[in-house]
Design an enzyme around this catalytic site. Sequence first.
Site, PDB file in Angstrom:
ATOM      1  CE  LYS A 108      -5.288   4.079  -0.437  1.00 23.51           C
ATOM      2  NZ  LYS A 108      -3.934   4.666  -0.454  1.00 23.51           N
TER       3      LYS A 108
ATOM      4  CE  LYS B   1       1.667   2.730   4.582  1.00 28.16           C
ATOM      5  NZ  LYS B   1       2.273   3.545   3.521  1.00 28.16           N
TER       6      LYS B   1
ATOM      7  CD  GLU C  93      -2.405   0.489   0.080  1.00 30.95           C
ATOM      8  OE1 GLU C  93      -3.057   1.491   0.391  1.00 30.95           O
ATOM      9  OE2 GLU C  93      -1.159   0.493   0.016  1.00 30.95           O
TER      10      GLU C  93
ATOM     11  NE  ARG D 214      -0.192   2.524  -6.984  1.00 28.83           N
ATOM     12  CZ  ARG D 214       0.931   3.220  -7.126  1.00 28.83           C
ATOM     13  NH1 ARG D 214       1.717   3.010  -8.171  1.00 28.83           N
ATOM     14  NH2 ARG D 214       1.296   4.103  -6.227  1.00 28.83           N
TER      15      ARG D 214
END
Length: 504
Positions: free
Chosen positions: A265, A277, A349, A351
């Site tokens: 990732k 966030k 995001e 995944r």
Amino acid sequence: MINSIDLKLTAVSTDIKRIGAGALVLGVVKGTDGPVLVASPFSAKVTDTLQDSLAALNITGAADELVRLPAVAETKAQLLAFAGLGSFEESTLTEEALRRAAGSATRQLKGVSTVLFALPAATLEQASAVAEGIALGAYSFNSHRSTPETKSPLGEAIIATAASADKGLTAALKRAAILGRAVRATRDLVNVAPNVLYPETFAQEVKDSVKNQPLKVTVFDEKKLDKDGYGGLMGVGGGSVRKPRMVKIEYTPAKATKHLALVGKGITFDTGGISIKPAANMHAMKCDMAGAATVFQSIVAMAELALPIKVTGWLCLAENMPGGGATRPGDVISIFGGKTVEVLNTDAEGRLVMADGLVAASAEKPDALIDVATLTGAQMVALGLRTAGVMGDSVLRDAVVTAANKAGEAAWGMPLPEELRPSIDSQVADLANIGERMGGMMTAAVFLNEFVGEVNGTKIPWAHVDIAGPAFNEQAPYGYTHKNGTGSSVRTLVALAEEMSSAR
């Protein structure tokens, strides 16, 4: 971006009287009856004098303790440094305890150019652990300072060991140096500011830094990603002016009989997108590319070690921003290969980009597939800040945990409960990108599992490693671990590749 130091590692016998150094590191254990000096290279008389002085000097032997004293007559070192080994008897000292003590001493002796280590290192394994700790502890990050720190990391380490004549020691020191360099390079990438490291520059750094390595690098830009249907990367990266990239790294030695695929990732900054966030501590979201950095440097280390195993890495690079082209909650995207996902939360995001990478990696039919990601806050809730969560095929999952234990990295195997799968069903697409909140680390892994391919009707052995906590240390330094980027799981992946390449 990568500014790894040139660390020299050598070994000598335990007769150190004529060896000069800026400091001599001695080990002290925290015994049941007080501190105990172990593996002293001095005469009995000097050893007894030092031992009698420990308590009076408030030296306890606790882990991460380092107390400096003027040198004694039987050494040419300029000072003595007593390093705490923790609560062990000398006969039960673990390799990780030695690794941490050597790393802690190295970290705290910044500014000393040459250090002689006289820690307990009677065997090849113990000497190797000391060498690894030194290589991991010798680090600093100065890329963004107008004036570098005045105290430089250790440049030369000499290890006093009874195993100095062992024929395997040269290879062990080389391995320690390679692992240390790979971990330090991973830390560099994680620590770089996100306005400097973003998908395009990350991809270029990979290309530039492996020119002298037996590695092939292919970069998929946004046009290629869009054309071929990498909807996870394009969807997550759509809100940023810095467009996504997929970087494929191939290491193909001539005698390889197995193929390991690694997916990392690489969210170079994660605002959460439209599902933004909170502002507090968002600066730490520059570390959300740690999985890609880990995969990248693990493969570099495997190539430098000339491991006889084919390894392919897929770095899924994107910046998650809330721009005008950003994916909205409720959008449906098509992952590479055609499976559709309803995006219910744009802050889930990682995944999505990993799904693209897992499908691409599966298409090459590897013998094993591992992904590494700072994927969920739930990982930290479940396992804390230092232990990685490992999920997936039970055999490969357990092999990863075993490799982590061997390497000295904390990891714990977790299940994939079948009742979590229905929670990621979508009313309008094949899947939703979020599901059951309780056990969220495992829910994310259940999602990723949907994108692992098959070979002849059998699922490819796959493991998911969630390093959300271990990848970034915002607390005080400890052992060989510095603040900020840690380089977590590089050693685990290398140890696993070594095991796979040696198994018949």
